[in-house]
Write an enzyme that holds these catalytic residues in place. Structure first.
Site, PDB file in Angstrom:
ATOM      1  N   LYS A  44       0.859  -1.175  -0.023  1.00  0.00           N
ATOM      2  CA  LYS A  44      -0.029  -0.119   0.111  1.00  0.00           C
ATOM      3  C   LYS A  44       1.062   0.876   0.121  1.00  0.00           C
ATOM      4  CE  LYS A  44      -4.149   0.211   2.696  1.00  0.00           C
ATOM      5  NZ  LYS A  44      -4.419  -0.054   3.652  1.00  0.00           N
TER       6      LYS A  44
ATOM      7  N   ASP B  31      -9.837   2.868   4.650  1.00  0.00           N
ATOM      8  CA  ASP B  31     -10.221   1.448   4.862  1.00  0.00           C
ATOM      9  C   ASP B  31     -10.963   1.666   3.480  1.00  0.00           C
ATOM     10  OD1 ASP B  31     -10.884  -0.487   7.051  1.00  0.00           O
ATOM     11  OD2 ASP B  31     -13.372   0.213   6.285  1.00  0.00           O
TER      12      ASP B  31
ATOM     13  N   PHE C  54      -1.583  -6.798  -4.538  1.00  0.00           N
ATOM     14  CA  PHE C  54      -2.200  -7.465  -3.561  1.00  0.00           C
ATOM     15  C   PHE C  54      -3.217  -7.793  -2.989  1.00  0.00           C
ATOM     16  CE2 PHE C  54      -1.343  -3.171  -2.267  1.00  0.00           C
ATOM     17  CZ  PHE C  54      -2.624  -2.705  -1.675  1.00  0.00           C
ATOM     18  N   GLY C  55      -3.967  -8.971  -1.952  1.00  0.00           N
ATOM     19  CA  GLY C  55      -4.793  -8.935  -2.180  1.00  0.00           C
ATOM     20  C   GLY C  55      -6.346  -9.364  -3.140  1.00  0.00           C
TER      21      GLY C  55
ATOM     22  N   LYS D 152      -2.289   0.589 -13.089  1.00  0.00           N
ATOM     23  CA  LYS D 152      -2.982   0.506 -11.621  1.00  0.00           C
ATOM     24  C   LYS D 152      -3.317   1.586 -10.537  1.00  0.00           C
ATOM     25  CE  LYS D 152      -4.394  -2.166  -7.036  1.00  0.00           C
ATOM     26  NZ  LYS D 152      -2.928  -2.437  -6.188  1.00  0.00           N
TER      27      LYS D 152
ATOM     28  N   ARG E 291      -7.674   3.843  -4.645  1.00  0.00           N
ATOM     29  CA  ARG E 291      -7.147   4.775  -3.634  1.00  0.00           C
ATOM     30  C   ARG E 291      -6.217   5.483  -4.180  1.00  0.00           C
ATOM     31  NH1 ARG E 291      -4.180   0.893  -1.954  1.00  0.00           N
ATOM     32  NH2 ARG E 291      -5.622   0.285  -0.078  1.00  0.00           N
TER      33      ARG E 291
END
Length: 208
Positions: free
Chosen positions: A12, A76, A159-160, A182, A188
């Site tokens: 992140k 979040d 990720f994730g 991305k 984000r």
């Protein structure tokens, strides 16, 4: 000026630093400052959880008298799947447990959607960012990246849940996009750019 982003997630932070590269400020993670978030994510929305996290770090730095020329940001975010009534949503990070490998989480989601047609696999990555300034003023921004759940995981980037999030306009999953690709379209990235604009218009940040 410094920006402290309330996360210890290395993946992140790479994305955050890239998007904030044009801001005239040093960008730090919690790990950089030797801090760790203990805030319970008990909110019923992404906005509530982001505020819980950002105010936890604000209170710590305020007590230490270390808020001068500092902006704290926290996000979040999560995966909201239409067919599953928005799940895992705010529970995305905790789905099947915080320490469960995302390969297992992704496999579980694909199993829940087994046999579901593409047109019913719509999903969104939602992100809410809260920022708090030296005087305690909080600013908020929220955005979404739409796509659908793929039939199988693909890609080793990101990720994730990235490997199962399919983007029709690219004909690839988020896990197959480069960081540069991305960051241009991610939830984000979208919200960070919104937050930069908010803080710039308020005269709180400047650009290099």
């Amino acid at each position: 000026m410094r920006i402290v982003f309330a996360t210890g997630n290395a993946g992140k932070m790479r994305e955050i630093r890239d998007i904030l590269a044009d801001v005239d400020a040093e960008v730090y993670s919690l790990k950089d400052l030797g801090l760790k978030s203990e805030a319970p994510e008990t909110g019923e929305s992404f906005a509530e959880n982001a505020r819980i996290k950002v105010m936890e770090i604000y209170d710590i730095l305020k007590d230490r008298d270390e808020m001068k020329d500092t902006i704290i940001m926290a996000d979040d975010s999560g995966l909201c799947i239409d067919y599953l009534d928005g799940a895992p949503g705010v529970h995305s990070a905790r789905f099947m447990g915080h320490d469960t490998d995302y390969k297992i989480k992704n496999a579980a989601i694909l199993e829940k959607l087994e046999g579901v047609a593409d047109e019913e696999r719509g999903a969104g990555f939602v992100c809410h960012i809260s920022a708090v300034t030296e005087d305690g003023t909080v600013y908020d921004a929220e955005g979404e990246m739409r796509g659908r759940i793929a039939s199988e995981p693909k890609g080793k980037e990101g990720f994730g849940y990235d490997p199962i999030f399919f983007l029709p306009e690219f004909n690839r999953t988020s896990g197959e996009l480069s960081e540069e690709e991305k960051n241009k379209i991610s939830h984000r990235g979208k919200v960070l750019r919104m937050m930069k604009e908010i803080l710039y218009k308020k005269g709180i940040i400047s650009f290099k």
